[in-house]
Design a protein around this motif. Structure first.
Motif, PDB file in Angstrom:
ATOM      1  N   ASP A   1       0.818  -1.225   0.000  1.00 37.93           N
ATOM      2  CA  ASP A   1       0.000   0.000   0.000  1.00 37.93           C
ATOM      3  C   ASP A   1       0.848   1.271   0.000  1.00 37.93           C
ATOM      4  N   GLN A   2       2.123   1.155  -0.335  1.00 38.63           N
ATOM      5  CA  GLN A   2       3.006   2.325  -0.264  1.00 38.63           C
ATOM      6  C   GLN A   2       3.823   2.572  -1.522  1.00 38.63           C
ATOM      7  N   TYR A   3       4.242   1.502  -2.178  1.00 36.65           N
ATOM      8  CA  TYR A   3       5.170   1.671  -3.293  1.00 36.65           C
ATOM      9  C   TYR A   3       4.498   1.339  -4.618  1.00 36.65           C
ATOM     10  N   LEU A   4       4.486   2.328  -5.499  1.00 36.71           N
ATOM     11  CA  LEU A   4       3.951   2.162  -6.847  1.00 36.71           C
ATOM     12  C   LEU A   4       5.084   1.704  -7.761  1.00 36.71           C
ATOM     13  N   ILE A   5       4.889   0.556  -8.410  1.00 39.47           N
ATOM     14  CA  ILE A   5       5.893   0.007  -9.330  1.00 39.47           C
ATOM     15  C   ILE A   5       5.306   0.027 -10.730  1.00 39.47           C
ATOM     16  N   ILE A   6       6.017   0.633 -11.661  1.00 42.59           N
ATOM     17  CA  ILE A   6       5.579   0.696 -13.054  1.00 42.59           C
ATOM     18  C   ILE A   6       6.646   0.028 -13.911  1.00 42.59           C
ATOM     19  N   ASP A   7       6.301  -1.110 -14.502  1.00 42.87           N
ATOM     20  CA  ASP A   7       7.235  -1.817 -15.374  1.00 42.87           C
ATOM     21  C   ASP A   7       7.108  -1.290 -16.797  1.00 42.87           C
ATOM     22  N   MET A   8       8.236  -1.060 -17.422  1.00 44.84           N
ATOM     23  CA  MET A   8       8.279  -0.564 -18.795  1.00 44.84           C
ATOM     24  C   MET A   8       9.013  -1.555 -19.689  1.00 44.84           C
ATOM     25  N   ASP A   9       8.499  -1.719 -20.902  1.00 45.79           N
ATOM     26  CA  ASP A   9       9.172  -2.519 -21.939  1.00 45.79           C
ATOM     27  C   ASP A   9       9.529  -1.600 -23.096  1.00 45.79           C
ATOM     28  N   SER A  10      10.594  -1.926 -23.798  1.00 49.79           N
ATOM     29  CA  SER A  10      10.973  -1.115 -24.958  1.00 49.79           C
ATOM     30  C   SER A  10      11.532  -1.997 -26.056  1.00 49.79           C
ATOM     31  N   TYR A  11      11.553  -1.447 -27.247  1.00 46.23           N
ATOM     32  CA  TYR A  11      12.204  -2.115 -28.382  1.00 46.23           C
ATOM     33  C   TYR A  11      12.784  -1.033 -29.283  1.00 46.23           C
ATOM     34  N   TRP A  12      14.091  -1.099 -29.449  1.00 42.93           N
ATOM     35  CA  TRP A  12      14.794  -0.120 -30.281  1.00 42.93           C
ATOM     36  C   TRP A  12      15.341  -0.829 -31.518  1.00 42.93           C
ATOM     37  N   TYR A  13      15.189  -0.180 -32.663  1.00 44.70           N
ATOM     38  CA  TYR A  13      15.753  -0.729 -33.904  1.00 44.70           C
ATOM     39  C   TYR A  13      16.517   0.368 -34.646  1.00 44.70           C
ATOM     40  N   GLY A  14      17.727   0.023 -35.042  1.00 41.17           N
ATOM     41  CA  GLY A  14      18.559   0.980 -35.773  1.00 41.17           C
ATOM     42  C   GLY A  14      19.235   0.372 -36.981  1.00 41.17           C
ATOM     43  N   GLY A  15      18.631  -0.683 -37.541  1.00 41.56           N
ATOM     44  CA  GLY A  15      19.216  -1.364 -38.684  1.00 41.56           C
ATOM     45  C   GLY A  15      19.730  -2.741 -38.297  1.00 41.56           C
ATOM     46  N   GLY A  16      19.977  -3.565 -39.288  1.00 41.63           N
ATOM     47  CA  GLY A  16      20.503  -4.896 -39.030  1.00 41.63           C
ATOM     48  C   GLY A  16      19.411  -5.942 -38.957  1.00 41.63           C
ATOM     49  N   ALA A  17      19.788  -7.138 -38.492  1.00 40.02           N
ATOM     50  CA  ALA A  17      18.879  -8.282 -38.492  1.00 40.02           C
ATOM     51  C   ALA A  17      17.741  -8.116 -37.505  1.00 40.02           C
ATOM     52  N   HIS A  18      17.985  -7.435 -36.410  1.00 43.98           N
ATOM     53  CA  HIS A  18      16.946  -7.259 -35.397  1.00 43.98           C
ATOM     54  C   HIS A  18      17.287  -6.062 -34.528  1.00 43.98           C
ATOM     55  N   GLY A  19      16.312  -5.651 -33.739  1.00 47.93           N
ATOM     56  CA  GLY A  19      16.519  -4.562 -32.809  1.00 47.93           C
ATOM     57  C   GLY A  19      16.957  -5.070 -31.447  1.00 47.93           C
ATOM     58  N   MET A  20      16.731  -4.236 -30.428  1.00 45.47           N
ATOM     59  CA  MET A  20      17.150  -4.596 -29.077  1.00 45.47           C
ATOM     60  C   MET A  20      16.015  -4.331 -28.097  1.00 45.47           C
ATOM     61  N   PRO A  21      15.577  -5.358 -27.379  1.00 44.51           N
ATOM     62  CA  PRO A  21      14.536  -5.142 -26.375  1.00 44.51           C
ATOM     63  C   PRO A  21      15.118  -4.516 -25.118  1.00 44.51           C
ATOM     64  N   GLY A  22      14.262  -3.883 -24.347  1.00 38.51           N
ATOM     65  CA  GLY A  22      14.703  -3.292 -23.086  1.00 38.51           C
ATOM     66  C   GLY A  22      13.608  -3.408 -22.042  1.00 38.51           C
ATOM     67  N   MET A  23      13.964  -3.256 -20.791  1.00 39.63           N
ATOM     68  CA  MET A  23      12.978  -3.271 -19.714  1.00 39.63           C
ATOM     69  C   MET A  23      13.561  -2.552 -18.499  1.00 39.63           C
ATOM     70  N   TRP A  24      12.699  -1.904 -17.735  1.00 39.26           N
ATOM     71  CA  TRP A  24      13.093  -1.231 -16.494  1.00 39.26           C
ATOM     72  C   TRP A  24      11.834  -0.928 -15.711  1.00 39.26           C
ATOM     73  N   GLU A  25      11.978  -0.388 -14.498  1.00 38.38           N
ATOM     74  CA  GLU A  25      10.811  -0.010 -13.727  1.00 38.38           C
ATOM     75  C   GLU A  25      11.012   1.336 -13.047  1.00 38.38           C
ATOM     76  N   TYR A  26       9.894   2.038 -12.890  1.00 36.48           N
ATOM     77  CA  TYR A  26       9.855   3.273 -12.111  1.00 36.48           C
ATOM     78  C   TYR A  26       9.243   2.939 -10.759  1.00 36.48           C
ATOM     79  N   ILE A  27       9.785   3.548  -9.703  1.00 33.14           N
ATOM     80  CA  ILE A  27       9.312   3.286  -8.343  1.00 33.14           C
ATOM     81  C   ILE A  27       8.955   4.625  -7.696  1.00 33.14           C
ATOM     82  N   PHE A  28       7.763   4.703  -7.096  1.00 32.64           N
ATOM     83  CA  PHE A  28       7.321   5.915  -6.401  1.00 32.64           C
ATOM     84  C   PHE A  28       6.801   5.558  -5.021  1.00 32.64           C
ATOM     85  N   ASP A  29       7.053   6.443  -4.082  1.00 31.21           N
ATOM     86  CA  ASP A  29       6.490   6.327  -2.736  1.00 31.21           C
ATOM     87  C   ASP A  29       5.160   7.065  -2.725  1.00 31.21           C
ATOM     88  N   LEU A  30       4.066   6.347  -2.535  1.00 34.75           N
ATOM     89  CA  LEU A  30       2.735   6.949  -2.595  1.00 34.75           C
ATOM     90  C   LEU A  30       2.473   7.886  -1.429  1.00 34.75           C
TER      91      LEU A  30
END
Length: 618
Positions: free
Chosen positions: A482-511
């Motif tokens: 009941d105190q900490y807000l967790i927001i998970d984020m996903d990403s995908y970056w592409y700059g050429g080539g066979a495939h891009g690069m996935p990413g992930m991280w989270e933001y944390i807030f004290d409510l």
């Protein structure tokens, strides 16, 4: 219609017995991708919908995202539901690892599953009686390999494969005893044809030669001469192959066909670049290009109309996808439905499928993602089939923005970015506005990014692969203690080539304060202690995989080497940590410890191991 065993030595006079060998890399990839299996689930449903029900069942949703799987008939009537947890419990009790099970088909309360234990090269088909939990090994009755599917058609169970070495297409069938749970081969349905491979038919029904014999009188096969493509032919149930003399394409990928038309795409055989969609008219013997986007996805075919999905025309609505009906008789295309993008819901267009005579789409309803049926006029009907719930919509909403950056010299698109931001509902914190302002500022910063460009680079800008893309989305939201807000984020970056690069991280807030926090606000140890803790856990996993002489999938060749690599990639200021209700997960990016194909590497810790407490607290 009974079928005879086709161990063929084909005659002449437009009856071609030519070599059918391994597809080119591009064609085989496209057609195998199109054969992707979905998954289902199993209690009887009373949802009749249409007055007439067809015999065959179709699997509509995936086992990987839903805890309930659904089976429908050809007309879009829900027949059965299956609980995934119950399915996994049955499999585990029978001695099969649930993670290795994929549901391929269903028929009258029985699930037919493909079991693939890649580590031990153990592949087989299993039949599960959902009511009793009985599991039957179909080994020896159906051909099961590493990537295989089985299909239900006319109350029989089929499998097929093409042996590239022997150059033989093999399709076989079994049926269940009416009064028990035993199975036997149906020899009249077996096909074994040499020197030809049956082409994929994405008309929305099971991709079996036997089914196509019944529906349209033939199955299209590939013809090769001297290991090169040399046309297509019509295989009939008597074992004859009649060459389609007017078809001259070499670099093509089959999409769908019926007795009148063959729809296919073409590609450059050197660059594998898609060149568009085409149709061959069997009656006239002529090929014509279809006026549809080159990146369209064909989802099914009914009579002489095929259905496809494509992005909307304007980049402002680029996240919406339209479903079109293309009438091959009139050569006209009509948009029948738009799959509207919903920020925070992911790529809804990936759920669009056609099975039998029905098109299915996914829409967001409150916190839930649900299945809907779309008719030819564009009207939709709620099928009462929830797929999954979105935690973000439980705690608030999600906003998004999109930006496209063009070259100031040549007007080529250089960079596109899509960004999402979570918006917390006021009832969860008196500091909700402060938290939302912080998150919105992150979105605005992403929109403001502009890559540097010089006028002498315009020659390279004309290559479509030059465009850089960056997508960042909200994947999960939760509140811990009941105190900490967790927001998970996903990403995908592409700059050429066979495939891009996935990413992930989270933001944390004290409510209770509105403050944005980092891992360092919770962790009281030193960086050295943290690096050693994580590296030791990775080393233990390496040693576990090595037990019994197995080869771990890591790049490292020893436990000491993997420890050193994990130690090097672990940092307190960028800890790659996910806080969950009952555990802490540390992860590594693709290429850090293993190949791109192996994806992210995850390691679980207790809160006691990481923070010295039994829960998330400061």
């Amino acid at each position: 219609m009974k079928k005879r065993l086709l161990s063929l030595v084909l005659a002449t006079s437009c009856i071609c017995g030519l070599v059918a060998c391994k597809d080119d890399e591009k064609s085989q990839k496209d057609e195998n991708d199109s054969k992707t299996e979905a998954s289902i689930s199993g209690q009887e449903s009373s949802d009749v919908g249409d007055s007439e029900q067809s015999k065959d069942e179709y699997i509509v949703n995936s086992i990987y995202e839903s805890n309930t799987l659904y089976a429908f008939d050809e007309k879009g009537n829900k027949l059965e539901e299956f609980n995934v947890d119950k399915l996994n419990e049955y499999m585990d009790k029978a001695g099969y690892k649930p993670d290795f099970v994929r549901v391929s088909a269903a028929d009258d309360g029985v699930l037919y599953c493909h079991y693939a234990d890649y580590d031990n090269d153990d592949y087989k088909f299993l039949a599960l009686d959902y009511k009793t939990g009985q599991v039957e090994d179909l080994d020896g009755l159906l051909d099961a390999e590493s990537f295989a599917s089985c299909y239900c058609y006319n109350s029989k169970i089929y499998s097929f494969k093409y042996d590239f070495d022997a150059k033989v297409y093999h399709e076989k069938a079994i049926e269940k005893d009416k009064d028990g749970f035993s199975f036997k081969e149906v020899k009249d349905e077996e096909i074994e044809i040499e020197n030809h491979d049956v082409l994929y038919n994405g008309d929305g029904k099971v991709n079996l030669a036997n089914r196509m014999f019944d529906d349209i009188g033939f199955a299209l096969v590939e013809i090769r001469t001297n290991d090169k493509r040399d046309g297509i032919g019509k295989l009939t149930s008597d074992g004859k192959v009649e060459k389609v003399e007017g078809f001259k394409e070499k670099s093509y990928s089959s999409k769908c066909y019926n007795e009148n038309y063959f729809v296919f795409s073409c590609y450059d055989d050197e660059t594998y670049t898609d060149e568009g969609f085409f149709v061959y008219d069997f009656a006239s013997g002529k090929t014509a290009e279809l006026d549809i986007p080159v990146d369209a996805s064909i989802i099914g075919m009914q009579n002489d109309t095929f259905y496809y999905q494509a992005k909307s025309d304007s980049w402002e609505d680029d996240l919406d996808y339209n479903i079109y009906a293309y009438d091959l008789d009139t050569n006209k295309s009509e948009c029948i439905y738009t799959v509207e993008h919903v920020a925070g819901a992911g790529s809804l267009f990936t759920y669009t499928v056609a099975y039998g005579d029905t098109i299915y789409v996914a829409n967001v309803d409150g916190e839930q993602l649900k299945l809907y049926k779309v008719d030819k006029s564009g009207d939709i009907r709620d099928l009462d089939c929830p797929i999954k719930s979105y935690s973000a919509f439980k705690y608030g909403t999600v906003i998004s923005d999109y930006n496209e950056v063009k070259c100031e010299y040549c007007d080529a698109t250089l960079y596109t970015v899509y960004e999402e931001a979570f918006v917390l509902d006021d009832k969860y914190s008196p500091y909700a506005q402060q938290i939302n302002d912080t998150l919105k500022a992150k979105l605005e910063a992403a929109m403001a990014y502009t890559p540097e460009v010089n006028s002498d680079e315009c020659e390279y800008h004309q290559d479509e692969s030059y465009c850089e893309t960056d997508d960042e989305s909200v994947s999960d939201v939760r509140i811990i203690n009941d105190q900490y807000l967790i927001i998970d984020m996903d990403s995908y970056w592409y700059g050429g080539g066979a495939h891009g690069m996935p990413g992930m991280w989270e933001y944390i807030f004290d409510l209770t304060t509105g403050e944005e926090l980092t891992f360092a606000d919770f962790y009281s140890g030193t960086e050295e202690e943290f690096k050693n803790l994580v590296a030791t856990k990775v080393k233990e996993d390496y040693e576990r995989q090595s037990a019994g002489g197995n080869s771990p999938y890591y790049f490292a060749e020893s436990a000491e080497e993997i420890y050193d690599t994990a130690y090097e990639y672990t940092h307190l200021d960028s800890p790659n940590i996910i806080f969950q209700e009952d555990k802490v997960i540390c992860y590594f990016y693709p290429y850090d410890l293993a190949s791109y194909a192996d994806g992210f590497q995850y390691y679980e810790f207790t809160y006691e191991e990481i923070l010295g407490t039994n829960t998330l607290t400061r």
